[in-house]
Design a protein around this motif. Structure first.
Motif, PDB file in Angstrom:
ATOM      1  N   VAL A   1      13.837  29.164  13.405  1.00  0.00           N
ATOM      2  CA  VAL A   1      12.888  30.224  12.962  1.00  0.00           C
ATOM      3  C   VAL A   1      13.541  31.722  13.430  1.00  0.00           C
ATOM      4  CG1 VAL A   1      10.491  30.907  13.280  1.00  0.00           C
ATOM      5  CG2 VAL A   1      11.179  28.630  13.454  1.00  0.00           C
ATOM      6  N   TYR A   2      13.809  32.270  12.298  1.00  0.00           N
ATOM      7  CA  TYR A   2      14.500  33.721  12.729  1.00  0.00           C
ATOM      8  C   TYR A   2      13.934  34.891  11.736  1.00  0.00           C
ATOM      9  CZ  TYR A   2      16.736  33.350   7.906  1.00  0.00           C
ATOM     10  OH  TYR A   2      16.866  33.366   6.390  1.00  0.00           O
ATOM     11  N   ASP A   3      14.162  36.211  12.326  1.00  0.00           N
ATOM     12  CA  ASP A   3      13.615  37.433  11.759  1.00  0.00           C
ATOM     13  C   ASP A   3      14.473  38.128  10.981  1.00  0.00           C
ATOM     14  OD1 ASP A   3      14.612  38.873  13.689  1.00  0.00           O
ATOM     15  OD2 ASP A   3      13.349  38.451  15.116  1.00  0.00           O
ATOM     16  N   ARG A   4      14.182  39.186  10.541  1.00  0.00           N
ATOM     17  CA  ARG A   4      15.095  40.125   9.540  1.00  0.00           C
ATOM     18  C   ARG A   4      16.222  40.763  10.490  1.00  0.00           C
ATOM     19  NH1 ARG A   4      14.043  45.533   8.965  1.00  0.00           N
ATOM     20  NH2 ARG A   4      12.326  46.332  10.547  1.00  0.00           N
ATOM     21  N   LEU A   5      16.016  40.831  11.903  1.00  0.00           N
ATOM     22  CA  LEU A   5      16.953  41.505  12.547  1.00  0.00           C
ATOM     23  C   LEU A   5      18.124  40.498  12.952  1.00  0.00           C
ATOM     24  CD1 LEU A   5      14.717  43.766  14.981  1.00  0.00           C
ATOM     25  CD2 LEU A   5      15.746  44.343  13.038  1.00  0.00           C
ATOM     26  N   VAL A   6      18.107  39.545  12.603  1.00  0.00           N
ATOM     27  CA  VAL A   6      19.158  38.562  12.738  1.00  0.00           C
ATOM     28  C   VAL A   6      20.261  38.714  11.602  1.00  0.00           C
ATOM     29  CG1 VAL A   6      19.992  36.099  13.471  1.00  0.00           C
ATOM     30  CG2 VAL A   6      17.755  36.861  14.269  1.00  0.00           C
ATOM     31  N   SER A   7      21.502  38.856  12.030  1.00  0.00           N
ATOM     32  CA  SER A   7      22.413  39.300  11.016  1.00  0.00           C
ATOM     33  C   SER A   7      22.986  37.960  10.413  1.00  0.00           C
ATOM     34  CB  SER A   7      23.630  40.003  11.741  1.00  0.00           C
ATOM     35  OG  SER A   7      24.323  38.913  12.680  1.00  0.00           O
ATOM     36  N   ASN A   8      23.366  37.831   9.192  1.00  0.00           N
ATOM     37  CA  ASN A   8      24.112  36.767   8.597  1.00  0.00           C
ATOM     38  C   ASN A   8      25.138  36.255   9.294  1.00  0.00           C
ATOM     39  OD1 ASN A   8      22.245  37.028   6.232  1.00  0.00           O
ATOM     40  ND2 ASN A   8      23.635  38.394   5.118  1.00  0.00           N
TER      41      ASN A   8
END
Length: 466
Positions: free
Chosen positions: A248-255
């Motif tokens: 479960v990840y958010d938008r601040l986690v880079s590709n």
């Protein structure tokens, strides 16, 4: 990926090698490690090929290539020194739908042979697509040095008991957990040391015990992904990301960081942006509970650190109330990452003897903070989520005592390749044309330490203020 990596079953593979020079010999040596049926055709042969043919009872046609040589063939290696022959065999094989590789001629390859680390039955294959063979050789040497030869014992041991474990543990998740415990624990150590009797005895006991467990208990890992650069992940974070069933990840986690997650894990995006919440916080909390109760290992991947403006505490409270086990893995918070990569030390004996972290998120078009405590001399203030409220932030700090010439920095996409730093003063920053182009995620640093940026900046050579 230009080349799709696959492993071919060589038990019924029929392979043709056209050419019997030293290059062809290298390919023969590689293919002979498999059970493939091999045919060689060439008018001449070096002694190395002749010996390989004789020692392994291969079919060798001592003549030029003929079209019929491709009959009933699955895969072809072309290794002659005649470009016309190479092209002809390539075109004919391609027309017949046969996989063909013209050695050292990437444009005439329908497949390429990777660089291999052989720990059979464990095989590691790498490729650069033919563009960086020296780098590939370097990486292979590195892997050869860190992967012990006895890892093959673990592969053979796993193969022997695979069907038995599958029969005893019908759940895919249960089997994966069981094997992870076996390979990471004392049983795996016994196998590596070639203490097979002890390993088998302990394995049988562990499998019987696993078979009696009715319910698999899941767990949640709150993992700090850091500010963006994947090299800043902790070893523990990476290890848990590789074990996760659900991420479960958010938008601040880079590709780049998401690429390090276990390939077949389910990835659930729950990113939040201003006025655009992909999933309400309460639903995120419940999602983690539900997945853990299904027996999954859930990684809650958060940008920065889970306990610094990451709502980690709120999420843990929900887990506790539902009796879900959890662990917390700290990460490098955005303030530390942004300051370090921008050449702005958060503390300095001559400029700042304290540092304060604050969230400047707008609520009802205002920012409710203790401005008096923030507007102190010889102090660094780091604002998270403050880009939208930047004019209010500057106005309030000046109003409560900070000089209007106090330095301020906006750090966009900190620690990533596209990092950008815009500096100014509390009075000038909002009117700077560069500021208008800054986008989230952006961290704001206020204080005398910002004046060190030009002198100490090392990561980003561009000066965004010129």
């Amino acid at each position: 990926m230009q080349y799709f990596p696959v492993f071919l079953d060589a038990n019924h593979l029929r392979c043709l090698v056209v050419g019997a020079g030293e290059v062809g010999a290298r390919k023969l040596e590689l293919i002979l490690k498999t059970p493939a049926k091999i045919t060689v055709v060439s008018p001449e042969a070096v002694s190395t090929v002749t010996k390989l043919v004789n020692d392994n009872d291969l079919t060798f046609h001592h003549r030029k290539f003929e079209d019929a040589d491709l009959d009933n063939i699955n895969i072809v290696f072309v290794a002659t020194d005649d470009e016309n022959v190479n092209k002809y065999v390539h075109d004919l094989a391609t027309e017949r739908g046969i996989l063909v590789n013209v050695v050292d001629n990437t444009p005439l390859c329908k497949f390429i042979t990777p660089s291999i680390v052989d720990r059979s039955p464990i095989i590691i294959a790498m490729s650069s697509g033919g563009v960086a063979p020296v780098l590939l050789r370097y990486l292979r040497q590195k892997l050869e040095s860190v992967i012990p030869t006895h890892v093959s014992r673990l592969g053979e041991f796993s193969e022997r008991f695979r069907d038995k474990v599958k029969a005893k543990l019908p759940s895919v998740t249960a089997r994966r957990y069981f094997w992870e415990d076996v390979l990471d624990g004392d049983i795996g150590e016994s196998v590596v040391k070639n203490q097979m009797d002890k390993a088998e005895q302990d394995f049988e006991l562990a499998l019987d015990a696993a078979g009696t467990e009715q319910n698999i208990q899941g767990e949640v890992y709150l993992v700090g992904a850091g500010p963006g650069d994947p090299d800043l992940l902790t070893f523990r974070a990476l290890r848990l990301m590789q074990k996760a069933d659900v991420v479960v990840y958010d938008r601040l986690v880079s590709n780049e960081i998401l690429e390090l997650v276990r390939r077949d894990a389910e990835k659930v995006y729950v990113g939040k942006a201003r006025s655009n919440h992909s999933l309400p916080q309460e639903d995120i909390n419940q999602l983690m509970v539900d997945e853990a109760k299904k027996g999954n290992r859930v990684v809650r991947l958060k940008g920065g650190d889970p306990f610094i403006f990451g709502r980690g505490g709120e999420e843990i409270q929900t887990l506790v109330s539902h009796g879900v086990s959890f662990q917390v893995v700290p990460g490098i918070t955005a303030a530390a990452g942004a300051g370090s990569y921008a050449g702005i030390p958060l503390t300095h004996r001559d400029y700042a003897q304290s540092v304060v972290f604050a969230t400047a998120h707008l609520k009802d078009n205002s920012i409710d903070l203790n401005w008096t405590s923030l507007a102190q001399p010889n102090q660094t203030v780091v604002f998270y989520m403050g880009l939208t409220g930047l004019p209010i932030l500057c106005e309030k700090l000046i109003e409560h005592g900070l000089d209007k010439t106090t330095p301020i920095a906006l750090i966009e996409s900190a620690t990533r390749e596209n990092q950008r730093v815009v500096t100014g003063t509390l009075e000038s920053i909002t009117s700077d044309p560069l500021t208008k182009s800054v986008k989230p995620p952006t961290l704001i640093i206020v204080g005398g330490v910002v004046s060190l940026h030009k002198e100490l900046s090392w990561f980003n050579e561009k000066d965004n203020n010129e």
